[in-house]
Design a protein around this motif. Structure first.
Motif: not given
Ligand SMILES: Cc1ncc(C[n+]2csc(CCOP(=O)(O)OP(=O)(O)O)c2C)c(N)n1
Ligand code: SF4
Ligand code: SF4
Ligand code: SF4
Lengths: 620, 209
Positions: A353-358, A379-381, A454-456, A529-532, B47-49
Motif C-alpha cells: 500500500m502507498c505511504v499514508a494510504c487511508p 481493490g488496494c485493500y 471510501d477513498n473517493r 481520500p486515496c493519496v494518489l 506505483q506501490r513499490g
C-alpha cells in the motif's frame, strides 16, 4: 478544440496498444465510448477522454458500460466499450442477447486479457466469448495492428450489423511501438434510432425469430474469415513445422522461427478452417500457438486437421520465444537448448500500500481484533491479506465480499459460532457490484459488519474518479453519491451507520468493536481520500528520535512503507519472555505526515521532522 | 546485438524511480535515428513499490517486444538488488550499470527476507561486469532526487550504438516541451552520470590492474 495528438495523417507515433486503439476509435468517428477501469485496459478510455468530439464516460461497471455503448449503436452512432477480461463476465448478460438484435452503428468491444497475471485474479481467455455469443474476434499482435484492426472492426461491425470483439492481452495493451496514424473521419448517422420492436425488444417470440438469423450470420462470418486479409501466410523455407498463431504469440513465433512458415490469425473467430487445412498440407507438422486455451487447436482437430498445441506448450502464461524454442526442439527430436541463465534468488517485492494510504489504519485495527472472519473484495485493500496485517480471509470477484459474508454468516458451523463476520469493500467496488449484495444482507437479516472504505477513487487502477468522487472522467465536477444515505436507503438502520476518519485509530477501533457485537448489519464508512488524487493533502512529515525509540515495533505493524527497521535485537522482558526488538527510522522524504504510526508509539519517539535539522533525525 | 541487428536494453528498478520515463526517452532517441522500436514493461502495480522491468528493443525491424534471458546487451539497474535479480537477462559477460542505492521493501523490514549482503559482488561472481555509482547522491547534489533517471541515462550514453548527443537531444526535447526550466539541470545530470560511469570504469581497471 485541438486534438491532444494533433498528428497529421501518415505521421508515426510511438503508442501503446491502448493508445493505438484510442486513436483508431477516435479516427473512426466513434461518438460514444464507455468503460469501467481495469488493468490492462484502463488507458483506452483514459486516452480517449482527452480527444475532442467524442462522449466518454467511466461507467459504474462493465455491464452498464456495454449497455451505454449498445444504446448508442442502436441509435445509429459508432460506439466503443473497453474492459479487462473479467469485466466481460459482468457484461455478458447484455452481450448474449445483443448478438440476436445486432447493431446499426458499429460497435467494437475491446477486451484485455491479463495473460501472465500481471494484476488479475484469473487468466481467463476472452476468445471464448466469440464462440459463445457467435460474434467475430479480431486479435492484434502489436500497436500498429491494434490501430488498424480497430478501424476495420468498426466497418465490419456495420457491414454485418454485429458487435466485434477486439481481443488484446497485456503484452499488446502495454507495449509501445510505432504506429502510422490517420485523420478522424466523420461517421454519418442520418437515420437515428428507428423503432423496430421485433428487433429491439427481445421477447421469447422475438428472440426465437432472430436466432436463425444469427446462424445465417455465422456462415457469412466464416466466409469472411476464410478470405480475410487479416489471416495471412508468411512463407518459410524450413517446412518441418508450420505455425498457426495469433496475438502476441504471433510475434514470438516470428522472432523464434523466422525460417518456418506461419499463418497469422488476425480474424480468429470463427476459425478459417479451410485456409488452415490448405496451409497444413504445405508443412510437415502443424503447431498451434495460442494464449491461453486450446480453442483453435480443438476446432482444427474436430475438423480432422492433425496438429500439436497444448500437448507441447503450456496452458498458462505467455508463449514467449524462451518457452517456444525448447518445446519445438523437443518436438523435432533436437537437443534442447540448455537454459544457462538462471535468475538469482532475490527477495520478492510484492506491491505494497502507498505511504499514508487511508486503508493502513483500518488493517492495523483489524489485525488487533481477534475472532474475526473477514470477507474481502478487490481493490488496494486486498493487500490487507498480506504482511504485516494478515487481516483479510477471502477474495473472489468484485462485490463478492457482501454475498460471501452473508454466506459465512448463514453457513457457519459449530466451530464458528462465536466468530464475528466482517466484510471489507472499497467505494468503487461497492458501486460496481457491492450494493446489491448489501441489500441482500439487509433483506435477509444477515449479521455482518461492513467496512466501506471510501477513498473517493478507484485506487487500484491508478486513482480514476467514480460516482463517489464528485468528479467525472474529465476531472469536471459531477454529482456525488452520499454513501451514508445510500446504505440507509438500502435498509441499514441509521444508528448502525458510522462515518469515521481512518486516521483516528481509537475511534476506528471503538466503532468496529461496538458494531461487531451488535447482531445485525452495520456499515462503517471511512472518509479519507486515496493519496494518489488531488483531494489528498500532505502534512508535515515525521521522523524517529533514535534515543527515544524502545524498539517495541508497534509502528511497524501499521505497515506504512516509509517506516524501515534499522536493527533487530533480542531482549528479555521482566516477565522472562524473550522478545525481538525492532528499532526503526522513518524515511522523512516520503512521509506525508498522516500521523498513523505516531498513535501506537508509547514513548513518543515519533515527532515532526525538524526542517532545520533533518539529517540528525533521519540518520540510520 | 544479434543476427537481426536488434539492440536489447533492459532497464530495471522499482515503482516511482522513473524507470519507464528513462526507457521512453531512450526509445525516442532510437526513433529519431529511424529505428523500429518496441518497448514493454511489466509493472502491474508498480506505483506501490513493486519491481519494474522495462524492455527496449530497437533495430531495422523488431518483432517480439520481450528480451529473452541471456540476450540483453546492457542492463541498467536503478537499484542494487534489482541489478542482481535481473542480471541473468544479460548476454554472457554483459555489462551492468548500477545505482548503488539499496531500497529495502517492507518484507525485508518485517524480517521475512534478507537483503543480499553484497549484490554487486554477487553479480560479478556470475561473470558480469558492473559499473556502480551512487546516482541518488549525484541527483541530490544537483538539488533534486528526480534527476536520478537522467543521471542513469547519462551513464548509459557511451554504451549505445549511437552518439551520446542523440540521447541528450531526446532529453532536452522532452524537458523543453514540458518543463523548460529543467533543461539545464538535466543537462548537468546527464553529464554527471556520464562522468560517474567513466570514473567507475576506471576504478574497476585499477582494481584489476
Ligand atoms: C470485474 C472487474 N472489473 C475491474 C477490475 C479491476 N479492478 C480491480 S480493483 C478495482 C476497484 C478498486 O477500487 P475501490 O474498490 O474503490 O478500492 P481502492 O483500490 O480504491 O482501495 C478494479 C476496477 C476487476 N478486478 N474486476
Ligand atoms: S492507490 Fe490509494 S488506495 Fe491504493 S494503496 Fe495507494 S493510497 Fe491506498
Ligand atoms: S512505535 Fe515508537 S518506540 Fe516502538 S519501534 Fe516505533 S518508533 Fe520505536
Ligand atoms: S506519519 Fe507514519 S504512517 Fe503516516 S506517512 Fe509518515 S511514516 Fe507513514
Amino acid at each position: 478544440m485541438a486534438s491532444v495528438m494533433p498528428a497529421p495523417s501518415q505521421s508515426r507515433l510511438f503508442l501503446s496498444g491502448n493508445e493505438a486503439v484510442a486513436r483508431a476509435v477516435w479516427e473512426s468517428g466513434c461518438k460514444v465510448a464507455a468503460a469501467y477501469p481495469g488493468t490492462p485496459s484502463t488507458e483506452m478510455l483514459e486516452v480517449l477522454s482527452t480527444y475532442p468530439d467524442i462522449y466518454t464516460e467511466w461507467s459504474v461497471n462493465e455491464k452498464v458500460s456495454l449497455e451505454v455503448a449498445i444504446g448508442a449503436a442502436f441509435a445509429g452512432s459508432r460506439a466503443f466499450c473497453a474492459m479487462k477480461h473479467v469485466g466481460m463476465n459482468v457484461a455478458s448478460d447484455a452481450l448474449m442477447t445483443l448478438t440476436l438484435t445486432g447493431v446499426i452503428g458499429g460497435l467494437v468491444i475491446a477486451i484485455a486479457d491479463d495473460v501472465g497475471l500481471s494484476s488479475s485474479q484469473n487468466e481467463q481467455d476472452s476468445r471464448f466469448w466469440g464462440r459463445f455469443a457467435h460474434v467475430p474476434v479480431f486479435e492484434p499482435s502489436d500497436s500498429q495492428e491494434a490501430y488498424e484492426m480497430t478501424k476495420l472492426a468498426f466497418d465490419f461491425s456495420e457491414k454485418h450489423q454485429v458487435p466485434v470483439i477486439l481481443r488484446m492481452t497485456t503484452r499488446i495493451n502495454h507495449v509501445k511501438a510505432l504506429v502510422t496514424v490517420g485523420e478522424r473521419m466523420p461517421h454519418d448517422n442520418p437515420g437515428g434510432f428507428k423503432k423496430d420492436p421485433a428487433r429491439w425488444v427481445m421477447t421469447p417470440a422475438g428472440a426465437g425469430r432472430r436466432i436463425p438469423l444469427m446462424f445465417e450470420r455465422d456462415a457469412i462470418l466464416l466466409a469472411e474469415a476464410e478470405s480475410s486479409p487479416l489471416n495471412v501466410v508468411e512463407s518459410g523455407s524450413d517446412r518441418r513445422v508450420g505455425f498457426v498463431a495469433s496475438g502476441p504469440a504471433w510475434m514470438h513465433v516470428r522472432e523464434a522461427f523466422p525460417a518456418m512458415p506461419a499463418l497469422k490469425l488476425g480474424f480468429s473467430c470463427p476459425v478459417p478452417v479451410e485456409k488452415i487445412r490448405a496451409f497444413a498440407k504445405t508443412v510437415e507438422r502443424l503447431v498451434v500457438v495460442e494464449e491461453v486455451e486450446p480453442l483453435v487447436e480443438k476446432e482444427l482437430k474436430a475438423a480432422g486437421i492433425a496438429c500439436h498445441g497444448k500437448d507441447i506448450l503450456p496452458k498458462q502464461g505467455e508463449l514467449a520465444p524462451n518457452v517456444l524454442k525448447p518445446a519445438i526442439a523437443r518436438l523435432l527430436g533436437e537437443p534442447v537448448p540448455e537454459n544457462l541463465a538462471k535468475p538469482a534468488p532475490v527477495f520478492p517485492r510484492p506491491p505494497t500500500m502507498c505511504v499514508a494510504c487511508p486503508h493502513l489504519g483500518v488493517y492495523y485495527t483489524l489485525s488487533q481484533i481477534k475472532n474475526l472472519t473477514i470477507s474481502g473484495d478487490i481493490g488496494c485493500y486486498t493487500l490487507g491479506a498480506g504482511h504485516p496485517w494478515n487481516a483479510l480471509d477471502t477474495t473472489i470477484s468484485m462485490g463478492a465480499s457482501m454475498g460471501i459474508a452473508l454466506g459465512l454468516d448463514k453457513g457457519r458451523g459449530e466451530a464458528d459460532k462465536d466468530k464475528r463476520i466482517l466484510a471489507v469493500i472499497g467505494d468503487s467496488t461497492f458501486l460496481h457490484m457491492g450494493m446489491q449484495g448489501l441489500l441482500d444482507i439487509v433483506y435477509n437479516r444477515g449479521n455482518v459488519t461492513v467496512l466501506l472504505l471510501d477513498n473517493r477513487a478507484v485506487g487500484m487502477t491508478g486513482g480514476q474518479p467514480d460516482p463517489g468522487s464528485g468528479r467525472d472522467i474529465h476531472g469536471e465536477p459531477a454529482p456525488r453519491v452520499d454513501f451514508a444515505k445510500l446504505v440507509e436507503a438500502l435498509g441499514v438502520k441509521k444508528e448502525r451507520i458510522h462515518v469515521v476518519d481512518p486516521y483516528q485509530l481509537p475511534v476506528l477501533f471503538k466503532t468496529i468493536r461496538e458494531e461487531i457485537k451488535v447482531p445485525e448489519v452495520s456499515v462503517i464508512i471511512t472518509d479519507q481520500p486515496c493519496v494518489l488524487i488531488d483531494d489528498y493533502k500532505k502534512q508535515k512529515p515525521y521522523a524517529v528520535i533514535d534515543e527515544k525509540c524502545t524498539g517495541c515495533g508497534n509502528c511497524v505493524e501499521v505497515g506504512c512503507p516509509a517506516i524501515h527497521v534499522t536493527r533487530r535485537e533480542k531482549a528479555v522482558k521482566p516477565s522472562g519472555k524473550e522478545v525481538e526488538l525492532q528499532f526503526v527510522r522513518i524515511e522523512t522524504s516520503v512521509c506525508t505526515g498522516c500521523g498513523l504510526c505516531v498513535q501506537p508509539c508509547a514513548p513518543e519517539a515519533i515527532v515532526h521532522a525538524d526542517p532545520r535539522q533533518p539529517m540528525r533525525l533521519v540518520k540510520h | 546485438m544479434n543476427e537481426q541487428n536488434v539492440t536489447n536494453i533492459l532497464v530495471v528498478g522499482i515503482g516511482g524511480q522513473g524507470v519507464m520515463t528513462a526507457t521512453e526517452i531512450l526509445a525516442q532517441a532510437a526513433i529519431a535515428l529511424g529505428h523500429d522500436v518496441k518497448k514493454t514493461e511489466v509493472a502491474g502495480m508498480a506505483q506501490r513499490g513493486g519491481v519494474v522491468s522495462s524492455h527496449l528493443r530497437f533495430g531495422p525491424k523488431v518483432l517480439s517486444p520481450q528480451i529473452m534471458p541471456g540476450t540483453a546487451d546492457l542492463l541498467v539497474a536503478f537499484e542494487a538488488a534489482e541489478g542482481l535479480r535481473w542480471c541473468h537477462m544479460l548476454k554472457p559477460g554483459g555489462l551492468v550499470l548500477l545505482n548503488t542505492a539499496h531500497l529495502v521493501p517492507p518484507v525485508v523490514d518485517l524480517g521475512l527476507y534478507d537483503y543480499p549482503a553484497d549484490p554487486i559482488a554477487e553479480i560479478r561472481a556470475r561473470g558480469f561486469e558492473v559499473r556502480a555509482f551512487d546516482a541518488m547522491k549525484i541527483a541530490l547534489e544537483l538539488g533534486d532526487v528526480r534527476l536520478g533517471n537522467t543521471v542513469m541515462l547519462g551513464a548509459m550514453a557511451d554504451h549505445l550504438p549511437f552518439p551520446a548527443e542523440t540521447l541528450l537531444d531526446a532529453i532536452v526535447k522532452r524537458f523543453a516541451a514540458r518543463k523548460p526550466q529543467m533543461v539545464e539541470l538535466n543537462r548537468q545530470a546527464f553529464e554527471a552520470g556520464r562522468a560517474a560511469e567513466k570514473a567507475a570504469a576506471q576504478a574497476k581497471e585499477e582494481v584489476t590492474a
